[in-house]
Design an enzyme around this catalytic site. Structure first.
Site, PDB file in Angstrom:
ATOM      1  N   SER A   1     -31.042 -45.338  27.593  1.00 17.93           N
ATOM      2  CA  SER A   1     -31.876 -46.355  26.721  1.00 17.93           C
ATOM      3  C   SER A   1     -30.737 -47.478  26.380  1.00 17.93           C
ATOM      4  CB  SER A   1     -32.158 -45.578  25.695  1.00 17.93           C
ATOM      5  OG  SER A   1     -32.594 -46.257  24.502  1.00 17.93           O
TER       6      SER A   1
ATOM      7  N   TYR B   1     -31.309 -39.588  18.311  1.00 18.32           N
ATOM      8  CA  TYR B   1     -31.709 -40.335  19.944  1.00 18.32           C
ATOM      9  C   TYR B   1     -30.533 -41.018  20.085  1.00 18.32           C
ATOM     10  CZ  TYR B   1     -34.329 -42.738  23.426  1.00 18.32           C
ATOM     11  OH  TYR B   1     -34.708 -43.219  24.771  1.00 18.32           O
TER      12      TYR B   1
ATOM     13  N   LYS C   1     -28.354 -40.311  23.780  1.00 19.24           N
ATOM     14  CA  LYS C   1     -28.449 -41.042  24.862  1.00 19.24           C
ATOM     15  C   LYS C   1     -26.848 -41.598  25.169  1.00 19.24           C
ATOM     16  CE  LYS C   1     -32.762 -41.220  26.166  1.00 19.24           C
ATOM     17  NZ  LYS C   1     -33.045 -40.577  27.648  1.00 19.24           N
TER      18      LYS C   1
END
Length: 256
Positions: free
Chosen positions: A147, A160, A164
């Site tokens: 991402s 998150y 990532k």
């Protein structure tokens, strides 16, 4: 007999995963697709793949359950042959956007278990098989979908971002370890891609794009991510190791 190219695409029920599965089918791969539970959407992805005239198997698998990894790879091999391209697409977002000081252990562990820990060990399971297997000149690769948040900090989605960023480093590490075996390992960093997962944020980001958040002032399409995966899976960067490719419309380009 010529070895078939076989791709395993995790999290292929919809969105980016579905587009990748279809794109690799168009490139001539037989494709195994997974999701955590059976669904009509997963069956729809299988139908898309099979329309390209290749073989497809749909399997249920929880990436976070490391004990399932060898079973999954064995099931693909039994159905289609040994996996030559692993696409790590399965992932989860935060349970709720929240202040960094309010992140819960449950949401943090969920992101790390799926996005980082589970995917790391799936890459390891694939790599162990791949270094021992005969490949008869067939390109072999791992393509990991991370991402823009592997690089760009988003304090309301901190767990998150951490997951990532860790996955990005894991991809770099595997790229170094597997280069001597001729296995290309790459990272794709999608930016704002229009999918079911990003739909709740569409209005907010529409306004920010109009104000210059991205150089290309529109949402990306899953098919644009899939096109990059196809290039990597078919050996399009033969002298690159661990390359991270942004598919983000200029989101991460430094600008003022």
């Amino acid at each position: 007999m010529e070895q078939r190219r076989v791709a395993l695409v995790t999290g292929a029920r919809r969105g980016i995963g579905r587009a990748i599965a279809s794109e690799l089918a168009q490139a001539g791969f037989d494709v195994a697709i997974t999701d955590i539970v059976p669904s009509a959407e997963l069956d729809g992805t299988r139908a898309d793949v099979e329309r390209a005239g290749v073989r497809c198997v749909a399997l249920t698998s929880n990436v976070a359950d490391i004990a399932q990894h060898d079973t999954l790879l064995g099931a693909v091999e039994d159905s289609l042959g040994g996996v030559t391209c692993l696409v790590n697409n399965a992932g989860v977002s935060v349970m709720a956007r929240s202040d960094l000081l309010d992140v819960t252990l449950e949401s943090y562990d969920r992101c790390l278990d799926v996005n980082t820990r589970g995917t790391f060990f799936l890459m390891q399971a694939f790599a162990r098989r791949a270094v021992k297997a005969s490949h008869d000149g067939v390109n072999r690769s791992i393509v990991t979908i991370t991402s823009s948040n592997a690089v760009a900090a988003s304090p309301q989605r901190s767990e998150y971002c951490v997951s990532k960023a860790g996955l990005s480093m894991a991809t770099t590490l595997f790229s170094l370890r597997l280069a001597e075996h001729g296995i290309g390992v790459f990272e794709v960093q999608p930016g704002l891609i229009e999918t079911e997962m990003t739909a709740p944020s569409k209005a907010r980001y529409d306004a920010q794009m109009e104000n210059g958040l991205t150089a290309i002032r529109r949402w990306g399409a899953p098919e644009e991510v899939a096109a990059v995966v196809r290039m990597l899976a078919t050996g399009g960067l033969p002298f690159s190791v661990g390359q991270a490719i942004r598919v983000d419309g200029g989101l991460l380009v430094s600008k003022y």
